[in-house]
Design a protein around this motif. Structure first.
Motif, short mmCIF file in Angstrom:
data_model
loop_
_atom_site.label_atom_id
_atom_site.label_comp_id
_atom_site.label_asym_id
_atom_site.label_seq_id
_atom_site.Cartn_x
_atom_site.Cartn_y
_atom_site.Cartn_z
N TYR A 46 0.71 -10.63 5.06
CA TYR A 46 0.68 -10.16 3.67
C TYR A 46 -0.37 -10.87 2.84
O TYR A 46 -0.68 -10.44 1.74
N LEU A 47 -0.93 -11.95 3.35
CA LEU A 47 -2.05 -12.59 2.65
C LEU A 47 -3.26 -11.66 2.62
O LEU A 47 -4.12 -11.79 1.76
N GLY A 48 -3.31 -10.71 3.55
CA GLY A 48 -4.39 -9.73 3.59
C GLY A 48 -4.05 -8.44 2.87
O GLY A 48 -4.78 -7.46 3.00
N LEU A 52 -2.00 -4.34 5.49
CA LEU A 52 -2.18 -5.20 6.66
C LEU A 52 -0.90 -5.99 6.94
O LEU A 52 -0.48 -6.13 8.08
N GLY A 53 -0.29 -6.49 5.88
CA GLY A 53 0.94 -7.26 6.03
C GLY A 53 2.04 -6.47 6.70
O GLY A 53 2.73 -6.98 7.60
N ALA A 54 2.21 -5.22 6.29
CA ALA A 54 3.25 -4.37 6.88
C ALA A 54 2.97 -4.13 8.36
O ALA A 54 3.89 -4.18 9.18
N LYS A 55 1.71 -3.90 8.71
CA LYS A 55 1.37 -3.66 10.12
C LYS A 55 1.67 -4.87 10.98
O LYS A 55 2.27 -4.76 12.05
N ILE A 56 1.27 -6.05 10.53
CA ILE A 56 1.50 -7.27 11.31
C ILE A 56 2.98 -7.61 11.35
O ILE A 56 3.52 -7.96 12.40
N TYR A 57 3.65 -7.50 10.21
CA TYR A 57 5.09 -7.78 10.15
C TYR A 57 5.84 -6.86 11.10
O TYR A 57 6.70 -7.30 11.86
N TYR A 104 7.19 -0.59 4.89
CA TYR A 104 6.22 0.43 4.54
C TYR A 104 5.04 -0.27 3.87
O TYR A 104 5.21 -1.34 3.27
N PRO A 105 3.85 0.33 3.95
CA PRO A 105 2.66 -0.36 3.45
C PRO A 105 2.55 -0.48 1.93
O PRO A 105 1.71 -1.22 1.43
N ASP A 106 3.42 0.19 1.19
CA ASP A 106 3.29 0.14 -0.27
C ASP A 106 3.76 -1.18 -0.88
O ASP A 106 3.16 -1.68 -1.81
N GLU A 107 4.83 -1.76 -0.33
CA GLU A 107 5.30 -3.06 -0.83
C GLU A 107 6.29 -3.68 0.15
O GLU A 107 6.93 -2.99 0.92
#
Length: 116
Positions: A46-48, A52-57, A104-107
């Protein structure tokens, strides 16, 4: 009973199964709790940004990788693979029991189970 309640009961039961299996196989319980939260290191993505954070998480919180470790253990019996797979799965079950699902990538608070 709502679908969310059913999912929480189901995942809570799977968490208890993973914990019981870990104990039954004779692995030190200390390691179970020491490494239980390790998959949350994927939140660093989520630093990115949210996408990106959602994908890595989500990569760290899908059952695909623990199951692959388990299958690899069955083919190449490297003992370390088994407790890693069990703890990683238990973490995912614990998260989903608490309502923390795939993001989800929104938040960060928008998951496949609920909005936190």
């Amino acid at each position: 009973m709502t679908n969310k309640t059913i999912l929480r009961l189901e995942n809570g039961t799977l968490f208890l199964l993973a914990l019981s299996l870990f104990i039954y196989l004779g692995f030190p319980i200390f390691y179970f709790f020491l490494f239980l939260l390790l998959p949350d290191i994927t939140m660093i993505g989520y630093l990115g940004g949210s996408s990106l954070g959602a994908k890595i998480y989500n990569l760290g919180h899908t059952l695909v990788f623990p199951v692959l470790l388990l299958l690899l253990y069955l083919v190449i019996p490297i003992i370390l693979l088994l407790p890693i797979a069990i703890i990683w799965s238990a973490h995912i079950f614990m998260d989903r029991t608490l309502g923390y699902g795939l993001k989800y990538p929104d938040e960060f608070k928008h998951t496949h189970i609920q909005n936190l």
